[in-house]
Write a protein that holds these residues in place. Structure first.
Motif, PDB file in Angstrom:
ATOM      1  N   THR B  38     -25.785  23.128 -80.218  1.00 41.06           N
ATOM      2  CA  THR B  38     -26.797  22.724 -81.201  1.00 41.06           C
ATOM      3  C   THR B  38     -27.265  21.295 -80.937  1.00 41.06           C
ATOM      4  N   SER B  41     -30.913  20.784 -80.794  1.00 39.68           N
ATOM      5  CA  SER B  41     -31.618  21.578 -81.800  1.00 39.68           C
ATOM      6  C   SER B  41     -32.149  20.728 -82.949  1.00 39.68           C
ATOM      7  N   SER B 333     -34.409  33.309 -85.808  1.00 39.88           N
ATOM      8  CA  SER B 333     -33.712  32.012 -85.760  1.00 39.88           C
ATOM      9  C   SER B 333     -33.034  31.832 -84.399  1.00 39.88           C
ATOM     10  N   ARG B 334     -32.488  32.909 -83.867  1.00 41.56           N
ATOM     11  CA  ARG B 334     -31.844  32.827 -82.550  1.00 41.56           C
ATOM     12  C   ARG B 334     -32.876  32.543 -81.456  1.00 41.56           C
ATOM     13  N   ASN B 337     -33.791  28.877 -81.625  1.00 38.92           N
ATOM     14  CA  ASN B 337     -32.706  28.033 -81.122  1.00 38.92           C
ATOM     15  C   ASN B 337     -32.597  28.123 -79.602  1.00 38.92           C
ATOM     16  N   TYR B 341     -33.429  25.008 -76.806  1.00 38.92           N
ATOM     17  CA  TYR B 341     -32.162  24.665 -76.152  1.00 38.92           C
ATOM     18  C   TYR B 341     -32.419  23.882 -74.870  1.00 38.92           C
TER      19      TYR B 341
END
Lengths: 337, 754
Positions: B38, B41, B333-334, B337, B341
């Motif tokens: 994260t 992020s 959401s994935r 992310n 990344y």
């Protein structure tokens, strides 16, 4: 009289061949043909059973279990489920130990391994003699692995063998020679997985090592590959190994596009062999042909200080066997001197 | 390349901490604990997605936040106590008794409890005097049931030793007719119309069959599948039926059942995830074919997209099935992310990034379509993807739409505010005074308020902070506003230029008073005029301009004491030893400089020249990176760690230079009156000479930048080092000092070939 089903299946011509072989090769007996059995449940399919008969197999090298780390502690993994073994073939338990195990203290591992081998053998009603260890040890774990072998040998009291990789033959000054009765030269997995050449077998790569076999200070048998796999490449990196995948299978599958020999691209995302293949992934098929086996025979003959006692094929599996003539294994073994 | 340098940074940071000299950025990198993917992020799924999905948020860990599922035999402990307490109907107080029966008592004690008239109950449950007296009571049914449950533990929860014990389930005929007793129990409960108890027996029976007769497990599950409510017990039973299918090689059925478990029971989501494994494409197709409703199909696609990293494909399929499905949201959401990344922050090796253009196009069209339920998420996602694609106009429009659909949580509010600020900063070309006024409250919020905000929760703002600071600094640098650039991102290199130093000094002295934005710049710079002057003072000291250095250091007023005696000069340097040794006089940077000035005056006037010169040599040596008082040279601006390669290039040559020390050692040598003194001065010059070679060959060679030297040097470097002062030292073999050097200095012994 009890007739083992394996013998009962034996064909007359093969018995003849066996007799002829015995008559003609008294001076230098041919190496015996053996197989590795590398699954988690022992259950022979018909073609596997036949391969044992057709190739006069006397010993089967059976993966009993792996040893790996769980929470930093050595544990058995993938313990073989077995009801009973055929009586006509001698079982040699093989234990694969991950190199990481010897990076931790493993003081009484030899006793645990011995205990589990004995318990499994007893449950399957088998009497075992030799035990074989398979470990791709490194310079850092050499000391711990060899100490383990020594301790195991002292409590086992019967023959102990170990697999030897090609680089361990060539660089034995650095990697050391394991304290066992015999070694099995693994004549496969010689390349980097994902490189252009086959990672299973590449004649040029092999040639860099064969000259060192003669001076290896252990009596050696040899293990030859008969398996295939698909190296799954994602974004240019190796993502997984698709066991038993071969060219014919991918060619027949409309989810793949053939890029060139041995190389396929995934056209539509699909599940295969428990993996999910994304669109654009590539599969590099690696397999061993009968020609490859002949090359190995040529290249290995007269390379050993003493002809090997056995040629062990990796591995006995119906899906591997379909690619070969039924008796090729024995023929290959006969030719290696 | 970036990855490597980052790893190196981390290595260096350990030394940096040891030296207690904080290097900015490194502190940031270490502060977050374990890295989980994260770090790059700006988008916190927590602001949009329901908690049960948390483990499946995109992460480098196996499960986000919880790392691993470790609750295999404790997952339902609390629920069980609560449900059985309600069942026996003895009031809330009976929970202790229920807990004892379920979680503390063993089968043997339950058995005797059922048989005895004077039960040996624990004190906490003494209220229930005797179970015998409660015949017909539900408490007895419960204990009876619990006894069966305990007897099932031999196969259901196997914790046997891997090596020595059999981990296979014991033979059925060793279980004392358990199967029959479970069937009887279930039938009796059925007759009594006790649905709760009957369902529990059903669960136990299916579990029993999972281990001993898989086809019966499936049949028994199916027979009663519609007889009971869809509660935890139902889904636990379903999961065993799924397992039975799996073991029988019927992967399609198994996966279908697991998909029902995943959708139906939040507590079993990780279990369903672990077990959901289509083997071949036909299994997957059959699984879809088994689904009875579009929602069930959507679950399967959600599982595929989440577990097998193909979010976009799954979202497209789900959207076709049900455009309002909340199952889209986790996948979105994935996807976000993954797209943000940055592998610079990660050790992850194989990672397939989705195609951003394709994702942006589809997400935008879908959000614009207005069908989706979670409009806040979809508009924020579109805005953020627009921002990542450099389409700031769309970013703003989408964020405005998100704003009118925002849930009333502080996290949602902060998330949107953060992303809006990124878009605002991203589109800046030239920063005008109007921009500054407009952005001031937002920048203050990000750079001043948030770091102190204890309610910040899951908001991911570290990367945004870095990005905003860097972007602003770059823009200011481009428009020539170098003081503001330096305020946003401190760069050591800035201080290599005297004019630029004066620019920032003036800004910190007066310029910041120009307005609120300038004051804010000074605040975030965390720099003062004193910091600048201290750096200038140190520079003058290295030039042996002690008068100038003392004058500046007087205004700095830094009371920190140097950790060791800066006038020591040993054969071998040992900073730790010097720092621990008792010291009569402690020096601050200023008093140290004043003492040096006094000594220089004595040397100039010919008083005790040898002693003063050798002490001055030691002092200048110790001020340098190699000496015990290198802390003299560390400041807010001149930062370094335990290795010279951590010193910024702008200050490195100054800090590794021993020229002034050499000047005084040579003066000492000239003034020496005996060979002992000469030997010592000669040896000190040898030390400086050796450091000089290391600096030249390693630390000042830009081609070797940031190479970190562990242990000895390679011989290729060692052979280049010349040792003129070692050669001269040999003429003092008769001195005690020579003997001392021979004893203590391995380099010298090597040189002599001893």
């Amino acid at each position: 009289m009890y007739i083992d089903p394996l013998i009962a299946h034996m064909k007359a011509p093969i018995i003849l061949i066996l007799l002829l072989t015995l008559l003609t090769s008294c001076s230098t007996p041919s190496p015996q043909t053996s197989f590795y059995y590398w699954k988690t449940r022992f259950k022979l399919e018909d073609s596997e059973r036949r391969a044992l008969v057709d190739n006069e197999v006397k010993r089967l090298y059976l993966r009993y279990f792996d040893v790996g780390l769980e929470g930093g502690v050595a544990v058995p993994i993938g313990v073989l489920a077995v009801d009973s073994f055929p009586k006509s073939v001698e079982m040699v338990p093989v234990v694969y130990i991950k190199n990481e195990v010897f990076k931790k203290r493993a003081d009484s591992l030899h006793l645990r391994v011995k205990g589990l081998i004995e318990r499994m053998s007893k449950e399957a009603g088998a009497t075992v003699n030799e035990v074989q260890f398979d470990c791709d040890w490194s310079e850092g774990t050499k000391g711990a692995y060899f100490a383990f072998l020594k301790s195991f040998k002292s409590v086992w009291g019967k023959p102990v063998s170990a697999t030897i990789r090609l680089h361990q033959v060539k660089f034995r000054g650095r990697t050391g020679v394991p304290p066992v009765d015999r070694g099995v030269l693994m004549y496969y997995n010689m390349g980097k997985i994902g490189s252009e050449a086959s990672s299973i077998y590449d004649r040029k790569t092999a040639a860099r090592y064969t000259g060192y076999i003669k001076s290896y200070p252990l009596p050696l048998d040899v293990a030859l590959p008969i398996f295939s796999w698909g190296v799954l490449m994602r974004g240019g990196k190796v993502s997984a190994l698709l066991n038993k995948t071969d060219e014919a299978e991918l060619q027949a599958d409309t989810n793949f596009i053939r890029l060139r020999e041995g190389r396929y691209a995934v056209k539509h995302p699909i599940f295969k062999g428990g993996y999910y293949l994304h669109e654009g992934d590539e599969v590099k098929v690696e397999a061993i042909s009968e020609d490859n086996l002949e090359q190995m025979t040529e290249d290995l003959t007269h390379r050993f200080a003493k002809p090997p006692r056995e040629v062990i094929f990796y591995d006995l599996d119906a899906q591997n066997l379909i690619r070969y003539d039924e008796t090729i294994f024995k023929e290959v073994a006969d030719d290696i001197r | 390349m970036m990855k490597q340098s980052l790893k190196k940074w981390l290595t260096i940071s350990v030394s940096a901490v040891l030296l207690a000299v904080a290097v900015r950025g490194i502190v940031w990198a270490c502060a977050g604990g374990d890295w989980d993917g994260t770090e790059s992020s700006d988008f916190a799924p927590e602001a949009f997605i329901d908690t049960p999905y948390t483990p499946f948020f995109f992460s480098d860990n196996y499960y986000y936040d919880i790392y691993y599922d470790t609750q295999h035999d404790t997952r339902f402990s609390d629920d069980n106590v609560r449900e059985w307490t309600t069942y026996i109907g003895k009031g809330a107080d009976a929970a202790k008794f229920v807990d004892y029966i379920l979680n503390a008592a063993d089968a043997k004690s339950l058995f005797s409890l059922l048989r005895s008239t004077k039960a040996s109950l624990p004190d906490s449950v003494a209220r229930v005097k005797s179970l015998k007296a409660l015949e017909g009571d539900k408490t007895v049914q419960f204990v009876q049931y619990a006894l069966f449950a305990k007897r099932s533990e031999v196969f259901a929860t196997n914790n046997a030793d891997y090596w020595t014990e059999d981990r296979k389930a014991p033979e059925a005929n060793t279980l004392g007719g358990l199967e029959k007793e479970l069937i009887t129990g279930m039938e009796a409960a059925g007759k009594n119309k006790d649905a709760f108890l009957q369902q529990r027996y059903w669960f136990q029976l299916v579990r029993y069959y999972f281990f001993y007769d898989r086809e019966k497990a499936i049949a028994t599950f199916s027979k009663y599948a519609n007889a009971f409510p869809k509660n935890h017990t139902y889904y636990r039973t379903l999961a065993y039926a799924a397992g039975a299918h799996y073991k029988q090689g019927r992967f399609a059925e198994a996966n279908y059942y697991y998909s029902l478990v995943f959708a139906g029971d939040d507590q079993l989501k990780t279990v369903a995830h672990w077990s959901f494994h289509p083997q071949e494409e036909r299994d997957w197709k059959q699984t879809l074919a088994l689904c009875k409703t579009p929602e069930e199909k959507a679950t399967c696609w959600q599982m595929l997209g989440t577990f097998y990293d193909d979010e976009l494909r799954s979202m497209k399929e789900i959207y076709k099935l049900s455009s309002k499905s909340e199952k889209l949201d986790l996948l979105l959401s994935r996807l976000i992310n993954k797209l943000e990344y940055d592998s610079e922050y990660s050790y992850r090796d194989t990672f397939l990034k989705p195609n951003r253009a394709e994702a942006y196009k589809w997400v935008k069209a879908t959000a614009d379509g207005g069908e989706v339920s979670n409009k806040f998420l979809w508009h924020v996602a579109t805005g953020y993807l627009a921002f990542l694609s450099g389409d700031y106009a769309t970013a703003h429009t989408s964020y405005a739409k998100a704003g009118s659909n925002m849930p009333s949580t502080t996290l949602a509010n902060k998330q949107l505010r953060l992303l809006k600020l990124l878009a605002d900063v991203g589109e800046l070309k030239r920063i005008s005074a109007t921009d500054e006024t407009r952005l001031l409250p937002e920048l203050q919020w990000l750079l001043v308020t948030l770091p102190k905000d204890e309610t910040v929760g899951a908001l991911r703002y570290s990367h945004a902070t870095d990005w905003v600071q860097n972007t602003m600094a770059k823009a200011y640098e481009a428009q020539g506003d170098i003081a503001k650039a330096e305020c946003f991102v401190h760069k050591a290199a800035y201080y290599g230029n005297e004019q630029k130093v004066e620019v920032i000094r003036t800004f910190l002295d007066k310029g910041y008073k120009a307005g609120a934005y300038e004051a804010f710049c000074k605040e975030i710079a965390d720099l003062t005029v004193a910091d600048i002057d201290e750096m200038k003072g140190i520079k003058l000291a290295f030039k042996d301009d002690l008068g100038g250095a003392v004058a500046l250091m007087k205004t700095v007023n830094n009371a920190t004491e140097l950790p060791g005696n800066p006038f020591n000069g040993w054969v071998n340097d040992c900073h730790d030893c010097d720092h621990m040794a008792p010291q009569k006089i402690k020096y601050t940077k200023l008093s140290f400089l004043e003492k040096l000035a006094a000594m220089e005056a004595k040397v100039k006037s010919g008083q005790e020249v040898y002693t003063n010169a050798i002490l001055l040599g030691n002092a200048f040596y110790n001020m340098s990176f190699f000496g015990n008082a290198r802390q003299f040279s560390a400041s807010r601006i001149i930062e370094f760690g335990a290795d010279p390669t951590t010193i910024d290039w702008i200050f490195r040559s100054m800090l590794v230079d021993n020229a002034v020390a050499e000047k005084y050692y040579k003066q000492a040598l000239d003034a020496a009156v005996n060979d002992e003194q000469r030997a010592k001065a000669t040896y000190m010059l040898a030390k400086c000479e050796r450091n000089g070679w290391y600096s030249k060959l390693l630390y000042l060679d830009k081609s070797k930048d940031n190479e970190y030297y562990y242990g000895g040097l390679d011989t290729a470097i060692e052979v280049q080092i010349q040792r003129t002062w070692f050669a001269k030292l040999k003429q003092y073999q008769q001195t005690a000092y020579y003997a001392e050097v021979l004893e203590e200095c391995g380099y010298f012994r090597n040189y002599l070939g001893k």
